[in-house]
Design a protein around this motif. Structure first.
Motif, PDB file in Angstrom:
ATOM      1  N   SER A 250      51.240 109.064  47.320  1.00 38.84           N
ATOM      2  CA  SER A 250      51.521 109.542  45.963  1.00 38.84           C
ATOM      3  C   SER A 250      50.466 110.532  45.490  1.00 38.84           C
ATOM      4  O   SER A 250      50.796 111.581  44.916  1.00 38.84           O
ATOM      5  CB  SER A 250      51.596 108.352  45.002  1.00 38.84           C
ATOM      6  N   LYS A 251      49.208 110.203  45.724  1.00 37.54           N
ATOM      7  CA  LYS A 251      48.140 111.121  45.305  1.00 37.54           C
ATOM      8  C   LYS A 251      48.213 112.425  46.088  1.00 37.54           C
ATOM      9  O   LYS A 251      48.013 113.512  45.528  1.00 37.54           O
ATOM     10  CB  LYS A 251      46.773 110.467  45.487  1.00 37.54           C
ATOM     11  N   ALA A 252      48.503 112.331  47.360  1.00 41.38           N
ATOM     12  CA  ALA A 252      48.585 113.542  48.180  1.00 41.38           C
ATOM     13  C   ALA A 252      49.727 114.441  47.714  1.00 41.38           C
ATOM     14  O   ALA A 252      49.573 115.668  47.626  1.00 41.38           O
ATOM     15  CB  ALA A 252      48.773 113.161  49.646  1.00 41.38           C
ATOM     16  N   GLN A 253      50.873 113.851  47.415  1.00 41.55           N
ATOM     17  CA  GLN A 253      52.015 114.638  46.950  1.00 41.55           C
ATOM     18  C   GLN A 253      51.708 115.293  45.599  1.00 41.55           C
ATOM     19  O   GLN A 253      52.048 116.464  45.365  1.00 41.55           O
ATOM     20  CB  GLN A 253      53.262 113.756  46.837  1.00 41.55           C
ATOM     21  N   ALA A 254      51.065 114.540  44.709  1.00 40.81           N
ATOM     22  CA  ALA A 254      50.710 115.095  43.402  1.00 40.81           C
ATOM     23  C   ALA A 254      49.695 116.225  43.544  1.00 40.81           C
ATOM     24  O   ALA A 254      49.825 117.281  42.916  1.00 40.81           O
ATOM     25  CB  ALA A 254      50.163 113.991  42.502  1.00 40.81           C
ATOM     26  N   ASP A 255      48.684 116.018  44.361  1.00 39.21           N
ATOM     27  CA  ASP A 255      47.669 117.061  44.569  1.00 39.21           C
ATOM     28  C   ASP A 255      48.296 118.318  45.157  1.00 39.21           C
ATOM     29  O   ASP A 255      47.981 119.444  44.746  1.00 39.21           O
ATOM     30  CB  ASP A 255      46.567 116.561  45.507  1.00 39.21           C
TER      31      ASP A 255
END
Length: 215
Positions: free
Chosen positions: A133-138
Motif C-alpha cells: 500500500s505504501k509503495a503504491q501510494a508513493d
C-alpha cells in the motif's frame, strides 16, 4: 502556509503540529474521533473532523480546498489488510488527486525506509499489505504534478528527539518520532527537498542543515 495534516491524532502528527505552528504555519489537523479534538487543539492546530476512509472525491476537495500543503501522517496501524489498503493506499491516493484538483500543491508523505514497489515481502507475510500500500501510494505521488517530498524514516522509537539524523544511511536503523516530526517541518521549509525520497536514521547531521543541503 495553511497545512492539512492528515492523521492529526497520530504520534508523529501530535509532535509535528506544535512545531509547524511555531514555524508560523496554520495547521488543520484531520481526525475522525471527536474525542481527540481537545488533545489536537492543545498543540495549536485546528481540529477538523473527517473520516478519510469514506470521503468521496467531492469530500476530499472540500477538505483540502484553500490549503497550501498536505502532510500525510495517517496510517491504518496494521492488523487488518483491507483497512490498510483503504487508508494507506486508497485514501492517500485520493488525497493526492484532490490536492492537484484544488491547488494544494506542496505534499509531504511520511512513508518508511526502504519503501518500494520491489519490496519483496511475500503475500503470506502480515507486513505485505502495508508495504504494498505504501509503495503504491508513493509511486502514485511521484507521478503527480505536485511538489512532493517523501520521507522515509527507519524504525520509529519514542526516544527524545535530538534534532539530528543520518540522511546518508545505507541501511535502516531507528529514528525517534520527535525527529520525524522535525523532518516534516524541515521538508516544508526547504524547497530543495521537492521531488526527493529522503531516507534516514537518527544520526549526527542537524536536520535543518541536512535538508537544506538537499538539491
Amino acid at each position: 502556509m495553511d497545512i492539512a495534516l492528515i492523521g492529526g491524532h497520530g504520534k508523529v502528527a501530535l509532535l509535528a503540529a506544535p512545531l509547524l505552528v511555531e514555524a508560523g504555519h496554520t495547521v488543520h489537523a484531520v481526525i475522525r474521533n471527536p474525542d481527540h479534538a481537545a488533545e489536537v487543539e492543545a498543540t495549536g492546530a485546528q481540529a477538523v473532523l473527517s473520516d478519510i476512509e469514506t470521503l468521496d472525491a467531492g469530500g476530499w476537495d472540500e477538505l483540502l480546498r484553500g490549503k497550501d500543503a498536505v502532510v500525510w501522517a495517517a496510517g491504518a496501524g496494521g492488523g487488518n489488510p483491507a483497512r490498510t489498503v483503504a487508508v494507506d493506499q486508497d485514501a492517500a491516493i485520493a488525497s493526492m488527486d484532490a490536492a492537484q484538483r484544488v491547488g494544494a500543491m506542496r505534499y509531504v508523505m511520511v512513508s518508511y525506509f526502504g519503501a518500494s514497489l520491489d519490496h519483496g515481502i511475500p503475500d503470506s507475510e502480515p507486513f505485505h499489505a502495508y508495504a504494498e500500500s505504501k509503495a503504491q501510494a508513493d509511486a502514485h505521488l511521484q507521478r503527480t504534478e505536485l511538489s512532493w517530498t517523501i520521507l522515509g524514516p527507519s524504525g520509529l522509537t519514542l526516544e527524545e528527539p535530538t534534532g539530528r539524523i543520518d540522511l546518508d544511511a545505507a541501511e535502516s536503523g531507528t529514528v525517534s518520532r520527535g525527529n520525524v516530526a522535525r523532518t516534516i517541518v524541515a521538508a516544508l521549509g526547504h524547497p530543495g527537498t521537492a521531488g526527493k525520497f529522503l531516507q534516514y536514521n537518527d544520526g549526527e547531521q542537524e536536520i535543518g542543515a541536512a535538508f537544506g543541503a538537499v538539491s
